[in-house]
Design a protein around this motif. Structure first.
Motif, short mmCIF file in Angstrom:
data_model
loop_
_atom_site.label_atom_id
_atom_site.label_comp_id
_atom_site.label_asym_id
_atom_site.label_seq_id
_atom_site.Cartn_x
_atom_site.Cartn_y
_atom_site.Cartn_z
N MET A 1 6.08 5.28 5.60
CA MET A 1 5.50 4.54 6.46
C MET A 1 4.52 5.49 7.21
SD MET A 1 5.54 1.50 5.61
CE MET A 1 6.56 0.58 4.31
N ARG A 2 5.13 6.74 7.86
CA ARG A 2 4.32 7.33 8.90
C ARG A 2 3.08 8.28 8.22
NH1 ARG A 2 4.03 12.52 10.28
NH2 ARG A 2 5.34 13.35 8.95
N ARG A 3 3.72 8.80 6.89
CA ARG A 3 2.67 9.37 6.29
C ARG A 3 1.47 8.37 5.78
NH1 ARG A 3 5.31 13.94 2.24
NH2 ARG A 3 6.90 14.54 3.65
N SER A 4 2.01 7.16 5.31
CA SER A 4 1.01 6.39 4.72
C SER A 4 -0.23 6.06 5.79
CB SER A 4 1.58 4.91 4.55
OG SER A 4 2.48 5.19 3.12
N GLU A 5 0.39 5.76 7.02
CA GLU A 5 -0.43 5.43 8.23
C GLU A 5 -1.42 6.54 8.42
OE1 GLU A 5 2.05 4.92 11.65
OE2 GLU A 5 2.50 2.65 10.97
N GLY A 6 -1.10 7.68 8.26
CA GLY A 6 -2.06 8.92 8.59
C GLY A 6 -3.02 9.11 7.36
N ALA B 1 -2.01 -2.52 7.33
CA ALA B 1 -0.86 -1.94 7.64
C ALA B 1 -0.38 -1.47 6.14
CB ALA B 1 0.04 -3.14 8.03
N PRO B 2 0.53 -0.09 6.22
CA PRO B 2 0.84 0.22 5.12
C PRO B 2 1.89 -1.11 4.15
CG PRO B 2 1.34 1.64 6.82
CD PRO B 2 0.82 0.59 7.28
N ILE C 1 0.72 -1.10 0.01
CA ILE C 1 -0.11 0.02 0.12
C ILE C 1 0.92 1.28 0.04
CG2 ILE C 1 -1.69 1.34 1.49
CD1 ILE C 1 -2.96 -1.04 2.53
N ALA C 2 1.75 1.29 1.06
CA ALA C 2 2.60 2.59 0.83
C ALA C 2 3.61 2.63 -0.20
CB ALA C 2 3.83 2.18 1.98
N GLU C 3 3.97 1.62 -0.62
CA GLU C 3 4.84 1.90 -2.07
C GLU C 3 3.84 2.39 -3.08
OE1 GLU C 3 8.22 -1.73 -2.14
OE2 GLU C 3 6.06 -2.20 -2.21
N ASN C 4 2.51 2.17 -3.39
CA ASN C 4 1.36 2.45 -4.23
C ASN C 4 1.02 3.90 -4.07
OD1 ASN C 4 -0.08 0.54 -6.44
ND2 ASN C 4 0.90 -0.73 -4.71
N LEU C 5 1.02 4.30 -2.67
CA LEU C 5 0.65 5.75 -2.05
C LEU C 5 1.39 6.55 -2.68
CD1 LEU C 5 -0.53 5.22 1.24
CD2 LEU C 5 -2.08 5.60 -0.75
N PHE C 6 2.90 6.36 -2.91
CA PHE C 6 3.75 7.35 -3.34
C PHE C 6 4.72 7.01 -4.45
CE2 PHE C 6 3.15 8.06 1.29
CZ PHE C 6 2.86 9.50 1.35
N LEU C 7 3.88 6.25 -5.27
CA LEU C 7 4.79 5.71 -6.64
C LEU C 7 4.67 7.06 -7.66
CD1 LEU C 7 5.99 3.34 -8.14
CD2 LEU C 7 3.60 2.88 -8.86
N GLY C 8 6.05 7.15 -7.79
CA GLY C 8 6.10 8.41 -8.69
C GLY C 8 6.09 9.73 -7.91
N ASN C 9 5.99 9.70 -6.52
CA ASN C 9 6.01 10.73 -5.64
C ASN C 9 6.68 10.42 -4.34
OD1 ASN C 9 5.01 13.49 -4.93
ND2 ASN C 9 3.40 12.55 -4.05
N SER D 1 -2.50 11.94 -0.80
CA SER D 1 -1.17 12.13 -0.80
C SER D 1 -0.48 13.30 -1.74
CB SER D 1 -0.42 11.00 -1.00
OG SER D 1 -0.37 10.64 -2.34
N LYS D 2 -1.27 13.29 -2.78
CA LYS D 2 -0.78 14.52 -3.67
C LYS D 2 -1.44 15.97 -3.41
CE LYS D 2 -0.14 10.88 -7.24
NZ LYS D 2 -0.52 10.38 -8.73
N LYS D 3 -2.04 16.12 -2.23
CA LYS D 3 -2.67 17.52 -1.94
C LYS D 3 -3.75 17.78 -2.87
CE LYS D 3 1.04 19.00 0.57
NZ LYS D 3 2.36 20.15 0.44
N VAL D 4 -4.79 16.80 -3.08
CA VAL D 4 -5.58 17.07 -4.07
C VAL D 4 -6.82 18.20 -3.76
CG1 VAL D 4 -7.25 15.25 -2.58
CG2 VAL D 4 -7.71 15.72 -5.10
N ARG D 5 -7.08 18.88 -4.67
CA ARG D 5 -8.28 19.77 -4.50
C ARG D 5 -9.42 19.54 -5.31
NH1 ARG D 5 -6.24 25.59 -6.39
NH2 ARG D 5 -8.24 25.92 -5.37
N LEU D 6 -9.33 19.01 -6.57
CA LEU D 6 -10.43 18.59 -7.07
C LEU D 6 -10.10 17.11 -7.40
CD1 LEU D 6 -12.95 19.03 -9.08
CD2 LEU D 6 -11.54 19.69 -10.69
N LEU D 7 -11.24 16.24 -7.00
CA LEU D 7 -10.93 14.76 -7.13
C LEU D 7 -12.29 14.25 -8.17
CD1 LEU D 7 -9.77 12.12 -6.16
CD2 LEU D 7 -11.46 12.08 -4.46
N ILE D 8 -11.58 13.86 -9.14
CA ILE D 8 -12.75 13.16 -10.17
C ILE D 8 -12.77 11.62 -10.03
CG2 ILE D 8 -13.06 12.92 -12.61
CD1 ILE D 8 -11.15 15.30 -12.91
N LEU D 9 -13.95 11.21 -9.65
CA LEU D 9 -14.04 9.70 -9.52
C LEU D 9 -14.88 9.06 -10.75
CD1 LEU D 9 -14.82 10.87 -6.10
CD2 LEU D 9 -13.63 8.82 -6.04
#
Length: 500
Positions: free
Chosen positions: A114-119, A129-130, A92-100, A152-160
């Protein structure tokens, strides 16, 4: 977005579309399959870069020209596509920050990651667990990982894009609750969905697109946004009856399944299907209801040429004769066809043409001496294109370029061309709009009028209640009840599930 026009070879996907989204709102974008919703969002997110379309995008009151996804992400615009973009074998953690990645001099800071992923996981309500590998998560939790990745990318406009299409009822509700929570945190959201009850629950504003053009925009603080009004604007006509009427006339037994038992394909000690027996009569639509994970798809796939499972035991009779369904070619020869719930992976060859896909299940009918007759193939494909109203400029178009509803019609065409006696439909209307649903319901009714037997698996109980003559209720790999159309209700179906 002002006067957005986008053209592909042979088709104008968007024609001067206008969309205005206010900061902090949830804005729903609805329309039939092929109306242009996803195309519009790909323009907004830079998937289709500036210069490949006409019109203007204004963001934060300034003209925006995104040449890539990276450009739009820099401004806080994040899109989550219907097909999730996670790497299954990474954590999960690797995916959250992949490319970032959180790194210095090319070295990843795993403690901070890991700390940021948990948050982030706490924000979206995930307790995993991350370090958990993504492929071990269900689809609902993977969707939450995608949203955490956006945060994690500080989203302002989320498109789903169709975020709940493959989710269970419980996972869908959890995701909608999260959307409402993100709204309180100031995240603006655009949701594309065919589930109008979900749209009405979360959307502040609804914009309807039809045939690549804006039809209407409704705001919940100004008017009551009814499903009937949305449907009318989507399809261009009133749909007082969501399910076409038909005369119910079940004949003699066409197919019977007796004492069907199936074990897991990888775990030989785990039984998945337990002693199932049922029958289908001529001209009858038989439903199979149950929660996700109840074994409905496993049952259907095991019947269709043992496409799922091992150590399969039981008997199948079609037309009063015991038949061999031990392989897919034998199942087809016996008169069985199966429309999978996963049309993109299992139902279609996406890079091939409509023509090729439609004739795949019955190549003998369009060939002589093992040589394909391309003219006959085209003739067959065009006949199904007209009969099922497949929206395409040519049957030579690649299936990957079609909308979800039109892809589903190609899958149906493929199996109708095999001329089966029994058609098993697994979630036949998942992820498609009300107009295309109505057309598919009409096809099902036509099949029953031809004395075919139809088995319909669906997670949408109103669909089963509106279409089926009888409904078998399934739970934990076994049938726990059988209801006639007159006896069936959502309450009775759920009661059978929870009491067993």
């Amino acid at each position: 977005m002002k006067d957005i026009t986008k053209t592909f070879p042979g088709v104008k996907a968007l024609n001067q579309v206008n969309l205005q989204v206010r900061e902090g709102e949830i804005h729903a974008l609805v329309g039939e399959n092929g109306a242009g919703k996803s195309t519009l969002m790909k323009v907004l997110s830079g998937v289709y870069p500036s210069g490949t379309y006409d019109g203007e995008i204004h963001y934060d009151s300034a003209l925006a020209q995104f040449s890539s996804i990276a450009d739009s992400e820099e401004k806080g615009i994040i899109i989550i596509h219907q097909e999730l973009a996670l790497v299954p074998l990474l954590s999960i953690a690797e995916n959250l920050f992949l490319g970032n990645e959180i790194a210095a001099r090319g070295i990843v800071n795993w403690h901070e990651t890991m700390r940021r992923s948990e948050g982030l996981l706490e924000k979206v309500g995930l307790s995993e667990a991350p370090t958990t590998i993504v492929e071990k998560l269900g689809v609902g939790k993977q969707q939450l990982v995608e949203i955490a990745k956006a945060l994690s990318k500080k989203v302002r406009l989320l498109i789903l894009d169709e975020p709940t299409a493959a989710l269970s009822e419980a996972d869908s509700q959890a995701l909608l609750d999260l959307m409402l929570e993100l709204k309180t945190q100031g995240v603006t959201q655009i949701i594309i969905s065919h589930k109008l009850n979900e749209v009405r629950r979360v959307a502040d504003t609804v914009t309807v697109i039809r045939d690549g053009a804006t039809v209407s925009t409704m705001a919940s603080h100004i008017e009551d946004i009814s499903e009937d009004k949305i449907v009318r604007d989507m399809v261009g006509r009133d749909m007082a009856h969501r399910y076409p009427e038909r005369t119910r006339k079940a004949g003699e037994t066409l197919m019977s399944v007796s004492n069907w038992n199936v074990w897991h394909p990888e775990h030989a000690d785990r039984q998945v299907i337990h002693d199932i027996s049922f029958n289908v009569r001529r001209g009858e639509v038989v439903g199979i209801a149950g929660l996700m994970g109840s074994g409905r798809t496993e049952l259907a796939m095991s019947l269709f040429g043992r496409s799922y499972g091992q150590n399969i035991k039981g008997d199948v009779e079609i037309g009063g004769q015991r038949v061999d369904v031990s392989s897919v070619p034998r199942a087809i020869a016996a008169g069985l066809a199966y429309v999978t719930e996963d049309r993109k992976s299992l139902g279609l060859v996406l890079d091939e043409s409509i023509q090729t896909n439609i004739t795949l299940s019955n190549l003998e009918a369009v060939s002589a001496n093992a040589i394909l007759n391309s003219k006959e193939e085209a003739k067959v494909a065009n006949s199904y294109r007209e009969a099922l109203n497949i929206r395409t400029p040519s049957v030579r178009q690649r299936v990957v370029n079609l909308s979800g509803g039109n892809q589903q019609k190609v899958v149906l065409s493929k199996w109708l061309f095999a001329e089966p006696d029994i058609l098993i439909l697994d979630e036949p209307t998942r992820g498609i709009d009300v107009g295309a649903k109505y057309e598919i319901y009409g096809i099902i009714n036509d099949l029953s009028a031809q004395d075919k037997g139809v088995v319909m698996i669906s997670s949408e109980m109103p669909e089963l209640l509106g279409m089926c003559d009888r409904i078998y209720v399934m739970n934990e790999g076994a049938f726990v009840g059988e209801l006639t159309a007159n006896e069936a209700s959502q309450e009775r179906i759920m009661s059978l599930i929870v009491t067993h």
